[in-house]
Motif scaffolding. Sequence first.
Motif, PDB file in Angstrom:
ATOM      1  N   ALA A 165       0.805  -1.197   0.014  1.00 44.65           N
ATOM      2  CA  ALA A 165      -0.062   0.119   0.019  1.00 44.65           C
ATOM      3  C   ALA A 165       0.774   1.112   0.045  1.00 44.65           C
ATOM      4  N   GLU A 166       1.763   1.132   0.977  1.00 43.21           N
ATOM      5  CA  GLU A 166       3.041   2.373   0.788  1.00 43.21           C
ATOM      6  C   GLU A 166       3.639   2.637  -0.636  1.00 43.21           C
ATOM      7  N   VAL A 167       3.960   1.243  -1.239  1.00 41.85           N
ATOM      8  CA  VAL A 167       4.615   1.343  -2.545  1.00 41.85           C
ATOM      9  C   VAL A 167       3.461   1.789  -3.576  1.00 41.85           C
ATOM     10  N   GLU A 168       2.311   1.841  -3.486  1.00 41.36           N
ATOM     11  CA  GLU A 168       1.148   1.919  -4.358  1.00 41.36           C
ATOM     12  C   GLU A 168       0.915   3.394  -4.245  1.00 41.36           C
ATOM     13  N   HIS A 169       1.029   3.990  -2.807  1.00 39.15           N
ATOM     14  CA  HIS A 169       0.757   5.307  -2.765  1.00 39.15           C
ATOM     15  C   HIS A 169       1.612   6.405  -3.431  1.00 39.15           C
ATOM     16  N   VAL A 170       2.940   5.880  -3.652  1.00 41.12           N
ATOM     17  CA  VAL A 170       4.032   6.579  -4.249  1.00 41.12           C
ATOM     18  C   VAL A 170       4.004   6.509  -5.762  1.00 41.12           C
ATOM     19  N   LEU A 171       3.874   4.955  -6.122  1.00 40.68           N
ATOM     20  CA  LEU A 171       3.872   4.728  -7.423  1.00 40.68           C
ATOM     21  C   LEU A 171       2.759   3.687  -7.803  1.00 40.68           C
ATOM     22  N   PRO A 172       1.437   4.464  -8.188  1.00 40.66           N
ATOM     23  CA  PRO A 172       0.076   3.764  -8.615  1.00 40.66           C
ATOM     24  C   PRO A 172       0.595   2.803  -9.370  1.00 40.66           C
ATOM     25  N   ASP A 173       1.107   2.607 -10.415  1.00 40.39           N
ATOM     26  CA  ASP A 173       1.510   1.792 -11.430  1.00 40.39           C
ATOM     27  C   ASP A 173       2.630   0.494 -11.098  1.00 40.39           C
ATOM     28  N   TYR A 174       2.852   0.589  -9.990  1.00 37.16           N
ATOM     29  CA  TYR A 174       4.252  -0.325  -9.646  1.00 37.16           C
ATOM     30  C   TYR A 174       4.152  -1.513 -10.048  1.00 37.16           C
ATOM     31  N   GLU A 175       2.846  -2.087 -10.395  1.00 35.36           N
ATOM     32  CA  GLU A 175       2.629  -3.526 -10.693  1.00 35.36           C
ATOM     33  C   GLU A 175       3.279  -3.847 -12.074  1.00 35.36           C
ATOM     34  N   ILE A 176       3.348  -2.590 -13.007  1.00 31.74           N
ATOM     35  CA  ILE A 176       3.606  -2.672 -14.303  1.00 31.74           C
ATOM     36  C   ILE A 176       5.301  -2.949 -14.513  1.00 31.74           C
ATOM     37  N   GLN A 177       5.758  -2.134 -13.622  1.00 35.49           N
ATOM     38  CA  GLN A 177       7.080  -1.952 -13.465  1.00 35.49           C
ATOM     39  C   GLN A 177       7.878  -3.451 -12.867  1.00 35.49           C
ATOM     40  N   ARG A 178       6.987  -3.738 -11.780  1.00 32.45           N
ATOM     41  CA  ARG A 178       7.384  -5.060 -11.039  1.00 32.45           C
ATOM     42  C   ARG A 178       7.311  -6.352 -12.266  1.00 32.45           C
ATOM     43  N   LYS A 179       6.029  -6.402 -13.154  1.00 35.84           N
ATOM     44  CA  LYS A 179       6.040  -7.464 -14.199  1.00 35.84           C
ATOM     45  C   LYS A 179       7.341  -7.305 -15.076  1.00 35.84           C
ATOM     46  N   TRP A 180       7.688  -6.016 -15.550  1.00 39.80           N
ATOM     47  CA  TRP A 180       8.793  -5.714 -16.439  1.00 39.80           C
ATOM     48  C   TRP A 180       9.819  -6.482 -15.674  1.00 39.80           C
ATOM     49  N   LEU A 181      10.400  -6.397 -14.537  1.00 39.27           N
ATOM     50  CA  LEU A 181      11.480  -6.808 -13.837  1.00 39.27           C
ATOM     51  C   LEU A 181      11.499  -8.526 -14.055  1.00 39.27           C
ATOM     52  N   ARG A 182      10.072  -8.965 -13.380  1.00 34.59           N
ATOM     53  CA  ARG A 182       9.986 -10.376 -13.588  1.00 34.59           C
ATOM     54  C   ARG A 182      10.213 -11.040 -14.866  1.00 34.59           C
ATOM     55  N   GLU A 183       9.661 -10.268 -15.794  1.00 39.37           N
ATOM     56  CA  GLU A 183       9.889 -10.827 -17.334  1.00 39.37           C
ATOM     57  C   GLU A 183      11.133 -10.547 -17.917  1.00 39.37           C
ATOM     58  N   ASN A 184      11.973  -9.405 -17.622  1.00 42.26           N
ATOM     59  CA  ASN A 184      13.281  -9.282 -18.171  1.00 42.26           C
ATOM     60  C   ASN A 184      14.497  -9.128 -17.392  1.00 42.26           C
ATOM     61  N   GLY A 185      14.296  -9.218 -16.136  1.00 46.79           N
ATOM     62  CA  GLY A 185      15.385  -9.302 -15.009  1.00 46.79           C
ATOM     63  C   GLY A 185      16.366 -10.266 -15.051  1.00 46.79           C
ATOM     64  N   THR A 186      15.681 -11.475 -15.158  1.00 46.92           N
ATOM     65  CA  THR A 186      16.623 -12.572 -15.211  1.00 46.92           C
ATOM     66  C   THR A 186      17.466 -12.485 -16.193  1.00 46.92           C
ATOM     67  N   ALA A 187      17.200 -12.281 -17.616  1.00 45.75           N
ATOM     68  CA  ALA A 187      18.058 -11.924 -18.777  1.00 45.75           C
ATOM     69  C   ALA A 187      19.135 -11.311 -18.580  1.00 45.75           C
ATOM     70  N   LEU A 188      18.903 -10.039 -17.554  1.00 41.00           N
ATOM     71  CA  LEU A 188      20.141  -9.111 -17.381  1.00 41.00           C
ATOM     72  C   LEU A 188      21.040  -9.654 -16.471  1.00 41.00           C
ATOM     73  N   ILE A 189      20.582 -10.271 -15.107  1.00 47.54           N
ATOM     74  CA  ILE A 189      21.208 -10.761 -14.136  1.00 47.54           C
ATOM     75  C   ILE A 189      22.133 -11.886 -14.757  1.00 47.54           C
ATOM     76  N   SER A 190      21.479 -12.936 -15.613  1.00 47.28           N
ATOM     77  CA  SER A 190      22.217 -13.889 -16.229  1.00 47.28           C
ATOM     78  C   SER A 190      23.394 -13.597 -16.944  1.00 47.28           C
ATOM     79  N   ARG A 191      23.724 -12.343 -17.184  1.00 49.94           N
ATOM     80  CA  ARG A 191      25.060 -12.041 -18.094  1.00 49.94           C
ATOM     81  C   ARG A 191      25.976 -11.385 -17.125  1.00 49.94           C
ATOM     82  N   LEU A 192      25.765 -11.584 -15.780  1.00 50.80           N
ATOM     83  CA  LEU A 192      26.722 -11.195 -14.858  1.00 50.80           C
ATOM     84  C   LEU A 192      27.505 -12.520 -14.741  1.00 50.80           C
ATOM     85  N   GLU A 193      28.904 -12.445 -14.819  1.00 45.82           N
ATOM     86  CA  GLU A 193      30.029 -13.602 -14.695  1.00 45.82           C
ATOM     87  C   GLU A 193      29.845 -13.900 -13.110  1.00 45.82           C
ATOM     88  N   LYS A 194      29.730 -15.380 -13.343  1.00 44.68           N
ATOM     89  CA  LYS A 194      29.453 -16.055 -11.980  1.00 44.68           C
ATOM     90  C   LYS A 194      30.748 -16.208 -11.230  1.00 44.68           C
TER      91      LYS A 194
END
Length: 194
Positions: A165-194
């Motif tokens: 609720a605190e997040v939504e108060h500041v960023l009403p569309d936070y779920e869109i950004q959260r979804k972007w990270l879920r869908e695209n974040g793994t591809a970025l992080i996987s490019r870090l060397e282990k």
Amino acid sequence: MRLFEGIMNDKVEKYNIPYRVIRSSRRTVSLQIVPGGEVLVRCPKRMSNGDIRRFVESKSGWIEKHLEKQTAAQLPAFTAEQIQALARQARQTVPERVAYFAPLVGVTYGRITIRSQHTLWGSCSSKGNLNFNCLLMLTPPEVLDYVVDELCHRKEMNHSARFWAEVEHVLPDYEIQRKWLRENGTALISRLEK
């Protein structure tokens, strides 16, 4: 004896997932993602096209996740120089966004640290120190703003309904950004060397 009764190509339009069907004398249905990203459905000879399509739809999350991993595995790892450049950029950009959002959330904060992390995009300690992943510089600005709302943990050190609720108060569309990270974040992080 012929092994395959027939091969059919199809696509689940709703999810935009193309797949190829291989029918045989088997009793079960299975999915396989082969190198190159082709989705194979192996099924019994008499399974209807509608049942096959519904099966693929029910597995769409699994398919997309594995296709994303396969795509990410084909991308080159970030070089040390690229990570350093992203970290420099983040040290400039992230504190500005934190300073912008802190008064909106109504909190103070401690130290800001930038890292190249394999698991986290951001975190907030009980002392108010903030950590952010330098790979955020490769995300849309709105996604960076969503992660900067780690500041909301200054009010709620959990992921309860009150925190969101605190997040939504500041960023009403936070779920869109959260979804972007879920869908695209793994591809970025996987490019870090282990």
